[in-house]
Design a protein around this motif. Structure first.
Motif, short mmCIF file in Angstrom:
data_model
loop_
_atom_site.label_atom_id
_atom_site.label_comp_id
_atom_site.label_asym_id
_atom_site.label_seq_id
_atom_site.Cartn_x
_atom_site.Cartn_y
_atom_site.Cartn_z
N ILE A 30 20.43 -7.29 54.68
CA ILE A 30 20.74 -7.92 56.03
C ILE A 30 21.40 -7.04 57.21
CG2 ILE A 30 22.27 -10.34 57.10
CD1 ILE A 30 20.38 -10.67 54.60
N GLY A 31 20.92 -7.18 58.38
CA GLY A 31 20.83 -6.30 58.94
C GLY A 31 20.37 -5.20 59.46
N ARG B 270 21.49 -9.07 64.94
CA ARG B 270 22.65 -9.47 64.18
C ARG B 270 23.31 -10.92 63.81
NH1 ARG B 270 24.81 -3.90 61.94
NH2 ARG B 270 25.60 -5.07 59.62
N ASP C 63 25.56 -11.27 56.70
CA ASP C 63 26.36 -10.21 56.96
C ASP C 63 27.33 -9.22 56.37
OD1 ASP C 63 25.60 -7.63 57.92
OD2 ASP C 63 24.42 -8.24 59.41
#
Length: 457
Positions: A274-275, A309, A314
């Protein structure tokens, strides 16, 4: 979110709601709350209109013409107030939010452009804007309900309840305006900004399952990937590529992915973190332990890709923002080491919160306790590098920041397990060596290398 316990005695942990990504995405938008408020005000206005009609009908059925005449006089007096409100509210909205956007722009330039998302996600900001618009629309609707007929016996509508509702909305607008101004002024204070970022980052940590692998899964197609000692996913049978637009991987629908994996008897592994920035054709899921059925080819629709983001899933985004604030404060253009120290305070707080947690990959299980989704997250070394590498490189010329960094590293060294001290020791050694190379005077070097939780107080 409810907690649950697996049948094989694994720790209780938080289950993810199916609509969790949608809720987070709506929080990142500014249109939803005002739109909902406009829809609601039409519903409330319709109910108030029905109440006014019912009151007028009841008084006429009772033959009380004097009461009708009194209500008509009250409504006419309120019309002046409602007219003033409708004329002034939109101008008020424009002026207030223009000033506020300038304040947010100043905060973004002073701290980091990523703090703008705090303003966008602010509930009080959305509530204020929504109520302001609702008050404006309500006042216009009330004006359309006034009857030009002055005779109490012939008048068809007396918007008394509607006028009272408008005045209530005005009072609510005033209260929210005061709260909004207070919130905006706090957004310009670095202590409040870093506190908000840290709280959101710690919320991500708290939402992580307790069942976490100690290492990131590895292995190629045909290999049996490992997610920790004694745990294997089975052979990788297929990969699912991303077919949407290019952008940052914001989050995935964990509940739906776990359900899809259980229904197809496989284990899914998220390939990027994630990111990460993904482009069309990038593998996003690896399928383990079973064939890639036609249903699994729709996996790419269970990921959300956007322009920036978000905190939702995250783990490293909070550290990224805190490091950005510290770097901006240490730049020659800003030269504000005290702000950098405040950011370092929160960085140490965040690392302390994850110091005892296993990191590397999150294991999401179905109701029977079987691993169905593996989600990679940064490991301890990567989090420490993200927190200190860039700041350490820019802090050598600031005695205040070097003293705070050393104190923070020492605090963390006393809080982490033995196997996690190596990256902290490395950063402490590199910082010490950089100060010794850069600061020429022995007395200044000794002062810069003295740990101090306040920097220089």
């Amino acid at each position: 979110m409810g907690d649950w316990k697996t049948t094989d005695g694994l720790p209780r942990r938080r289950r993810h709601r199916a609509l969790s990504p949608w809720r987070e995405h709506l929080r990142d938008t500014f249109w939803f709350a005002p739109t909902a408020a406009l829809f609601l005000v039409f519903v409330v206005w319709s109910a108030a209109t029905a109440a006014d009609d019912a009151i007028l009908t009841a008084l006429r059925d009772a033959g009380d013409e004097d009461a009708v005449s009194d209500l008509l006089g009250i409504a006419e007096d309120a019309k002046t107030v409602v007219t003033t409100i409708s004329a002034a509210m939109m101008t008020f909205i424009g002026v207030v939010f223009s000033i506020s956007l300038v304040a947010v722009q100043m905060a973004a330039g002073q701290f980091s452009p990523r703090v703008v998302r705090i303003f966008v996600r602010s509930r009080i900001t959305k509530a204020t804007f929504a109520v302001f618009l609702a008050t404006f629309v309500q006042s216009l609707l009330v004006l359309t309900s006034y009857d030009s007929q002055p005779d109490p016996a012939l008048v068809a509508s007396i918007p008394l309840v509607q006028s009272v509702l408008t005045l209530i909305l005005v009072g609510l607008s005033v209260v929210l305006f005061v709260m909004y101004v207070n919130s905006t002024l706090r957004l310009m204070r670095v202590a409040h900004v870093v506190d908000l970022i840290t709280r959101e980052a710690l919320r991500v940590v708290a939402s992580m399952p307790l069942d976490v692998s100690a290492e990131e899964p590895v292995g190629g197609t045909g290999a049996s990937a490992s997610i920790g000692p004694g745990t294997r996913l089975g052979p990788e049978t297929a990969r699912v590529a991303h077919h949407g637009r290019a952008g940052v991987l914001r989050d995935v629908d964990i509940a739906r992915l776990v359900r899809m994996a259980r229904q197809n008897g496989v284990v899914l592994r998220l390939v990027p973190r994630i990111g990460d920035f993904v482009v069309p054709g990038t593998p996003v899921f690896a399928v383990h332990g079973g064939p890639a059925t036609k249903a699994l080819r729709a996996l790419s629709f269970q990921v959300s890709v956007g322009a920036e983001r978000t905190f939702h899933q995250d783990l490293g985004f909070g550290l990224r923002q805190l490091a950005d604030i510290a770097l901006r404060a240490l730049s020659p253009a800003v030269n504000d080491p005290t702000t950098a120290v405040q950011a370092v305070d929160r960085i140490v707080q965040f690392l302390s919160s994850v110091a005892q947690r296993p990191l590397g990959a999150l294991l999401h299980r179905d109701r029977r306790g079987t691993v169905r989704l593996v989600q990679p997250v940064p490991g301890w070394t990567e989090l420490v590098d993200l927190a200190f590498s860039e700041i350490r490189g820019c802090a050598v010329s600031s005695l205040q920041v070097t003293r705070r960094l050393l104190a923070g590293l020492d605090d963390l060294l006393g809080a982490v397990p033995e196997d996690r001290r190596a990256p902290l020791v490395r950063h402490r050694t590199l910082l010490t060596q950089a100060v010794e190379r850069t600061v020429p005077e022995a007395a200044d070097r000794a002062f810069a290398l003295h740990p101090d939780r306040q920097g220089i107080g």
